[in-house]
Design a protein around this motif. Structure first.
Motif, PDB file in Angstrom:
ATOM      1  N   UNK A 140       7.477  -7.299   9.276  1.00 37.21           N
ATOM      2  CA  UNK A 140       7.335  -8.245   9.350  1.00 37.21           C
ATOM      3  C   UNK A 140       8.971  -8.920   9.460  1.00 37.21           C
ATOM      4  N   UNK A 141       8.992 -10.547   9.762  1.00 35.76           N
ATOM      5  CA  UNK A 141      10.038 -11.088   9.334  1.00 35.76           C
ATOM      6  C   UNK A 141      10.885 -11.857   8.246  1.00 35.76           C
ATOM      7  N   UNK A 142       9.405 -11.656   7.817  1.00 35.53           N
ATOM      8  CA  UNK A 142       9.440 -12.509   5.875  1.00 35.53           C
ATOM      9  C   UNK A 142      10.011 -10.623   5.130  1.00 35.53           C
ATOM     10  N   UNK A 143      10.470  -9.891   5.615  1.00 33.90           N
ATOM     11  CA  UNK A 143      10.411  -8.371   4.954  1.00 33.90           C
ATOM     12  C   UNK A 143       9.072  -8.292   3.790  1.00 33.90           C
ATOM     13  N   UNK A 144       8.083  -7.993   4.567  1.00 28.63           N
ATOM     14  CA  UNK A 144       6.723  -7.662   3.742  1.00 28.63           C
ATOM     15  C   UNK A 144       6.478  -6.486   4.932  1.00 28.63           C
ATOM     16  N   UNK A 145       5.278  -5.328   4.043  1.00 30.27           N
ATOM     17  CA  UNK A 145       5.024  -3.759   4.393  1.00 30.27           C
ATOM     18  C   UNK A 145       3.863  -4.294   5.207  1.00 30.27           C
ATOM     19  N   UNK A 182       6.270  14.571   6.225  1.00 29.32           N
ATOM     20  CA  UNK A 182       6.272  14.149   7.944  1.00 29.32           C
ATOM     21  C   UNK A 182       7.341  13.006   7.952  1.00 29.32           C
ATOM     22  N   UNK A 183       7.315  12.354   9.065  1.00 30.30           N
ATOM     23  CA  UNK A 183       9.043  11.713   9.923  1.00 30.30           C
ATOM     24  C   UNK A 183       8.123  10.365   9.777  1.00 30.30           C
ATOM     25  N   UNK A 184       9.441   9.644   9.676  1.00 30.42           N
ATOM     26  CA  UNK A 184       8.409   8.492  10.046  1.00 30.42           C
ATOM     27  C   UNK A 184       9.434   7.526  10.231  1.00 30.42           C
ATOM     28  N   UNK A 185       8.912   6.676  10.607  1.00 32.71           N
ATOM     29  CA  UNK A 185       9.404   6.108  12.006  1.00 32.71           C
ATOM     30  C   UNK A 185       9.615   4.308  11.876  1.00 32.71           C
ATOM     31  N   UNK A 186      10.458   3.224  12.205  1.00 37.06           N
ATOM     32  CA  UNK A 186      10.382   2.261  11.711  1.00 37.06           C
ATOM     33  C   UNK A 186      10.525   1.069  12.899  1.00 37.06           C
ATOM     34  N   UNK A 187       9.089   0.371  12.904  1.00 38.81           N
ATOM     35  CA  UNK A 187       9.405  -1.001  13.770  1.00 38.81           C
ATOM     36  C   UNK A 187       8.714  -2.519  13.012  1.00 38.81           C
ATOM     37  N   UNK A 188       8.906  -3.434  13.628  1.00 35.40           N
ATOM     38  CA  UNK A 188       8.888  -5.022  13.234  1.00 35.40           C
ATOM     39  C   UNK A 188       7.822  -5.230  14.307  1.00 35.40           C
ATOM     40  N   UNK A 194       7.971  -5.641  -0.722  1.00 32.76           N
ATOM     41  CA  UNK A 194       7.846  -4.466  -2.327  1.00 32.76           C
ATOM     42  C   UNK A 194       7.509  -5.066  -3.682  1.00 32.76           C
ATOM     43  N   UNK A 195       8.100  -6.094  -3.952  1.00 31.67           N
ATOM     44  CA  UNK A 195       8.169  -6.287  -4.964  1.00 31.67           C
ATOM     45  C   UNK A 195       6.279  -6.044  -5.533  1.00 31.67           C
ATOM     46  N   UNK A 196       5.222  -6.430  -4.382  1.00 28.84           N
ATOM     47  CA  UNK A 196       3.701  -6.443  -5.179  1.00 28.84           C
ATOM     48  C   UNK A 196       3.645  -4.742  -4.995  1.00 28.84           C
ATOM     49  N   UNK A 197       3.962  -4.258  -4.272  1.00 35.50           N
ATOM     50  CA  UNK A 197       3.912  -2.749  -3.424  1.00 35.50           C
ATOM     51  C   UNK A 197       3.936  -2.023  -5.817  1.00 35.50           C
ATOM     52  N   UNK A 198       4.766  -2.771  -6.437  1.00 35.04           N
ATOM     53  CA  UNK A 198       4.855  -1.818  -8.022  1.00 35.04           C
ATOM     54  C   UNK A 198       3.076  -2.350  -8.320  1.00 35.04           C
ATOM     55  N   UNK A 199       2.800  -3.219  -8.472  1.00 35.56           N
ATOM     56  CA  UNK A 199       1.372  -3.350  -8.872  1.00 35.56           C
ATOM     57  C   UNK A 199       0.253  -3.037  -7.919  1.00 35.56           C
ATOM     58  N   UNK A 200       0.320  -2.137  -6.964  1.00 30.39           N
ATOM     59  CA  UNK A 200      -0.864  -1.574  -6.412  1.00 30.39           C
ATOM     60  C   UNK A 200      -0.342   0.184  -6.271  1.00 30.39           C
ATOM     61  N   UNK A 201      -1.964   0.372  -6.349  1.00 27.43           N
ATOM     62  CA  UNK A 201      -1.782   1.740  -5.802  1.00 27.43           C
ATOM     63  C   UNK A 201      -1.352   2.596  -5.070  1.00 27.43           C
ATOM     64  N   UNK A 202      -0.325   3.529  -5.022  1.00 26.68           N
ATOM     65  CA  UNK A 202       0.504   3.281  -3.864  1.00 26.68           C
ATOM     66  C   UNK A 202       0.813   4.843  -3.573  1.00 26.68           C
ATOM     67  N   UNK A 203       0.134   5.022  -2.193  1.00 26.67           N
ATOM     68  CA  UNK A 203       0.761   6.777  -2.207  1.00 26.67           C
ATOM     69  C   UNK A 203       2.026   7.114  -2.404  1.00 26.67           C
ATOM     70  N   UNK A 204       2.054   7.860  -3.084  1.00 30.08           N
ATOM     71  CA  UNK A 204       3.838   8.179  -3.625  1.00 30.08           C
ATOM     72  C   UNK A 204       4.319   8.472  -2.560  1.00 30.08           C
ATOM     73  N   UNK A 205       4.471   8.848  -0.984  1.00 27.47           N
ATOM     74  CA  UNK A 205       5.801   9.085  -0.708  1.00 27.47           C
ATOM     75  C   UNK A 205       5.202   7.924   0.147  1.00 27.47           C
ATOM     76  N   UNK A 206       4.513   6.420   0.355  1.00 28.48           N
ATOM     77  CA  UNK A 206       4.829   5.581   0.835  1.00 28.48           C
ATOM     78  C   UNK A 206       6.081   4.983  -0.321  1.00 28.48           C
ATOM     79  N   UNK A 207       5.309   4.918  -1.230  1.00 27.22           N
ATOM     80  CA  UNK A 207       6.380   3.838  -1.897  1.00 27.22           C
ATOM     81  C   UNK A 207       7.753   4.544  -1.590  1.00 27.22           C
ATOM     82  N   UNK A 208       8.090   5.623  -1.821  1.00 23.14           N
ATOM     83  CA  UNK A 208       9.250   6.324  -1.023  1.00 23.14           C
ATOM     84  C   UNK A 208       9.415   6.136  -0.305  1.00 23.14           C
ATOM     85  N   UNK A 209       9.181   5.931   1.042  1.00 21.61           N
ATOM     86  CA  UNK A 209       9.813   5.439   2.415  1.00 21.61           C
ATOM     87  C   UNK A 209      10.146   4.114   2.190  1.00 21.61           C
ATOM     88  N   UNK A 210       9.400   2.950   1.323  1.00 23.41           N
ATOM     89  CA  UNK A 210       9.810   1.254   1.087  1.00 23.41           C
ATOM     90  C   UNK A 210      10.328   1.768   0.609  1.00 23.41           C
TER      91      UNK A 210
END
Length: 322
Positions: free
Chosen positions: A27-32, A99-105, A126-142
């Protein structure tokens, strides 16, 4: 379908076009926009983690077509998407997939999105994702996007937020929400001795693993007959002409309250060419012929309903509706 990387052979892994697709929305705030996956269901990839929407290509889909379809099925959104990267993922069986990852707004309310699969959608920086239980490849994409993305500007005022295409179903005149149904096609193939063809689904299948089912598929940008003919050729090496297919039963299925309804069409082939072959061993372990009165166990419940309905001469059934 959910973002579920499929275990592959080394040959599949090195193919030019990854089977898996996913959409990273910012989004416009840079959130995922992240999706919390189910934790305690069997055969869930990356259970209980925050990930991004997506799923595998079906049939002859391109990655672009697949990710647009999957995003709409999981969120109701139509968002312009551009290729971002390709990542490796590992399934619970140890296999590797790409997995081919696409980017959108998109700027919108995550709570307003439908969530037919998984638990919920939420926006995170992005900073908050460090405290979440994240899917490894999603963390890589972010992390990749963070390394290359420009700094986020100030949060827009509500008036400056662009209006997305509708993400909540419109209402009918009676006030009930309109839900798009998934359209499935199924082949009822019966030999002269009365036995019908069923396939044993792969143990890693997201739907009905190690369960007997019709030869089947989801109808996309094609007619139902074209879809079934394609699936028969791709899955079992069978050739069927459209004039030799008759609609013999329809099952309207609701697997869970609030879930996406599915309209399952069952066609009988009066004539076909070829004997069933295992063309997609990652989806089906074997084909076999069974007496409709003595079906193997387990069988997909709505398939059993359809087989029983055909035997009784009924054209329609429904399951899961209160």
């Amino acid at each position: 379908m959910s973002t579920t990387p499929t275990d592959t052979t080394p040959t599949d892994t090195m193919s030019d076009e990854p089977r898996g697709t996913a959409a990273l929305l910012v989004n416009a705030r840079g959130q995922y926009l992240l999706h919390l996956r189910d934790a305690n269901k069997p055969h869930i990839y990356d259970p209980g983690t925050w990930s991004i929407p997506g799923g595998d290509r079906e049939g002859e889909e391109s990655s672009q077509q697949a990710v647009e379809r999957e995003l709409h099925e999981e969120t109701g959104l139509f968002v312009p998407l551009e290729p971002l990267t390709v990542v490796d993922a590992h399934g619970p069986g140890g296999g590797r997939s790409r997995i081919r990852v696409f980017l959108g707004s998109w700027d919108g309310d995550a709570d307003a999105l439908p969530c037919p699969e998984g638990i919920m959608f939420r926006w995170f920086d992005a900073a908050t994702t460090a405290w979440l239980t994240m899917c490894p490849w999603t963390s890589e994409v972010i992390a990749l996007h963070q390394a290359n993305a420009p700094a986020a500007g100030p949060a827009p005022t509500p008036a400056a937020v662009p209006s997305p295409r509708p993400v909540t179903p419109p209402e009918t005149a009676g006030g009930s929400p309109v839900r798009l149904n998934v359209l499935g096609v199924h082949l009822y193939l019966q030999r002269e001795d009365g036995r019908i063809l069923l396939g044993l689904r792969h143990p890693d299948a997201l739907f009905a693993p190690r369960t007997w089912h019709f030869l089947a598929g989801h109808c996309e940008q094609e007619s139902v007959l074209a879809c079934l003919i394609r699936e028969a050729r791709e899955e079992a090496g069978l050739t069927i002409a459209p004039e030799d297919l008759d609609l013999v039963h329809t099952v309207h299925v609701l697997h869970a309250a609030g879930g996406r309804p599915r309209l399952q069409l069952v066609f009988r082939a009066r004539v076909w060419t070829g004997s069933p072959e295992l063309r997609e061993p990652d989806k089906c372990l074997e084909w076999d012929w069974f007496d409709p009165e003595r079906l193997p166990e387990p069988v997909v419940p709505y398939a059993r309903t359809a087989i029983e309905g055909i035997g009784r001469g009924r054209a329609y059934s429904e399951t899961g509706w209160a």
